[in-house]
Write a protein that holds these residues in place. Structure first.
Motif, mmCIF file in Angstrom:
data_model
loop_
_atom_site.group_PDB
_atom_site.id
_atom_site.type_symbol
_atom_site.label_atom_id
_atom_site.label_comp_id
_atom_site.label_asym_id
_atom_site.label_seq_id
_atom_site.Cartn_x
_atom_site.Cartn_y
_atom_site.Cartn_z
ATOM 1 N N HIS A 144 19.336 17.422 50.844
ATOM 2 C CA HIS A 144 19.312 18.828 51.252
ATOM 3 C C HIS A 144 18.629 19.678 50.179
ATOM 4 O O HIS A 144 18.722 19.373 48.988
ATOM 5 C CB HIS A 144 20.728 19.361 51.465
ATOM 6 C CG HIS A 144 21.534 18.582 52.452
ATOM 7 N ND1 HIS A 144 21.098 18.294 53.724
ATOM 8 C CD2 HIS A 144 22.760 18.020 52.348
ATOM 9 C CE1 HIS A 144 22.018 17.597 54.360
ATOM 10 N NE2 HIS A 144 23.038 17.409 53.546
ATOM 11 N N ASP B 285 24.857 13.682 58.648
ATOM 12 C CA ASP B 285 24.430 14.400 57.451
ATOM 13 C C ASP B 285 22.905 14.304 57.331
ATOM 14 O O ASP B 285 22.394 13.788 56.353
ATOM 15 C CB ASP B 285 25.134 13.809 56.229
ATOM 16 C CG ASP B 285 25.011 14.697 55.010
ATOM 17 O OD1 ASP B 285 24.942 15.931 55.174
ATOM 18 O OD2 ASP B 285 24.976 14.174 53.887
ATOM 19 N N LYS C 258 18.603 18.750 55.481
ATOM 20 C CA LYS C 258 18.456 20.139 55.921
ATOM 21 C C LYS C 258 17.833 20.972 54.806
ATOM 22 O O LYS C 258 18.041 20.702 53.628
ATOM 23 C CB LYS C 258 19.819 20.733 56.280
ATOM 24 C CG LYS C 258 20.492 20.097 57.473
ATOM 25 C CD LYS C 258 21.822 20.782 57.754
ATOM 26 C CE LYS C 258 22.636 20.043 58.783
ATOM 27 N NZ LYS C 258 23.434 18.969 58.233
ATOM 28 N N ASP C 259 17.105 22.018 55.224
ATOM 29 C CA ASP C 259 16.552 23.000 54.303
ATOM 30 C C ASP C 259 17.219 24.332 54.614
ATOM 31 O O ASP C 259 17.327 24.716 55.776
ATOM 32 C CB ASP C 259 15.041 23.139 54.489
ATOM 33 C CG ASP C 259 14.303 21.841 54.224
ATOM 34 O OD1 ASP C 259 13.249 21.656 54.835
ATOM 35 O OD2 ASP C 259 14.778 21.021 53.424
ATOM 36 N N PHE C 260 17.669 25.012 53.572
ATOM 37 C CA PHE C 260 18.328 26.308 53.709
ATOM 38 C C PHE C 260 17.495 27.328 52.939
ATOM 39 O O PHE C 260 17.470 27.297 51.709
ATOM 40 C CB PHE C 260 19.750 26.252 53.154
ATOM 41 C CG PHE C 260 20.603 25.181 53.789
ATOM 42 C CD1 PHE C 260 21.313 25.450 54.944
ATOM 43 C CD2 PHE C 260 20.682 23.913 53.237
ATOM 44 C CE1 PHE C 260 22.102 24.478 55.538
ATOM 45 C CE2 PHE C 260 21.460 22.933 53.815
ATOM 46 C CZ PHE C 260 22.174 23.212 54.977
#
Length: 189
Positions: free
Chosen positions: A118, A40, A43-45
């Motif tokens: 995130h 895990d 993350k960047d979305f």
């Protein structure tokens, strides 16, 4: 690697997560859950799109078993501005530069709040009808203070530095709106 072992009993997990998450029921058996944090990684979305934005989709992107908080900002189209009836909004962007600037915002968030897991920033382009979302920002972190502060930082910095322009369409006219927070607007005065 850390492992959690559950054996010789069953359990039922029910939660109020977004609609795509289902209740899970385990059979009485030995269950080995890998709690390795590398599974895990942060993350960047980032997404700029003309289709309708989904709060469920964006919030699900940032959910993590390591986090106890998911904070959201949802900017929607209102039906009025300074006594004028707004019909809808229209957004345009310098897409590649906007994505680059949003990536910088994500990096800044991670420096200011290292526990953030995130980050999701979705912004709509084109026509946005009344009550629909123009922007959705979601941040997960172990505790609420970091995610709440990070979400506020994200929206304020986005409005100040990302090349996305808003046009308000009224009943009988339109107006390009300047973000008062926008650094390039203030430098010309």
């Amino acid at each position: 690697t850390c492992f959690l072992e559950i054996s010789s009993w069953s359990f039922s997990l029910e939660t109020r997560l977004p609609s795509s998450h289902r209740s899970v029921e385990a059979e009485p058996a030995q269950i080995l859950l890998d709690m390795d944090e590398t599974e895990d990684v942060p993350k960047d979305f980032i997404k700029l799109k003309s289709a309708k934005l989904s709060v469920d989709e964006v919030s699900e992107l940032v959910i993590s078993p390591y986090c106890g908080a998911v904070s959201l900002f949802i900017g929607t189209t209102r039906n009025n501005f300074e006594g004028k009836k707004v019909i809808h909004l229209e957004y345009e962007a310098y897409t590649s530069m906007a994505e680059t600037e949003i990536k910088k915002i994500c990096r800044d968030v991670r420096q200011k709040w290292p526990s953030v897991k995130h980050i999701a920033v979705h912004h709509r382009l084109g026509v946005v009808p009344i009550t629909e979302a123009s922007v959705i920002i979601a941040v997960s972190s172990p505790h609420r203070a970091e995610s709440l502060e990070a979400v506020m930082y994200c929206i304020n910095t986005l409005k100040a530095s990302v090349p996305i322009w808003k046009k308000e369409i009224y009943e009988d006219e339109y107006s390009w709106k300047e973000n008062k927070e926008c650094f390039w607007a203030n430098s010309e005065k």
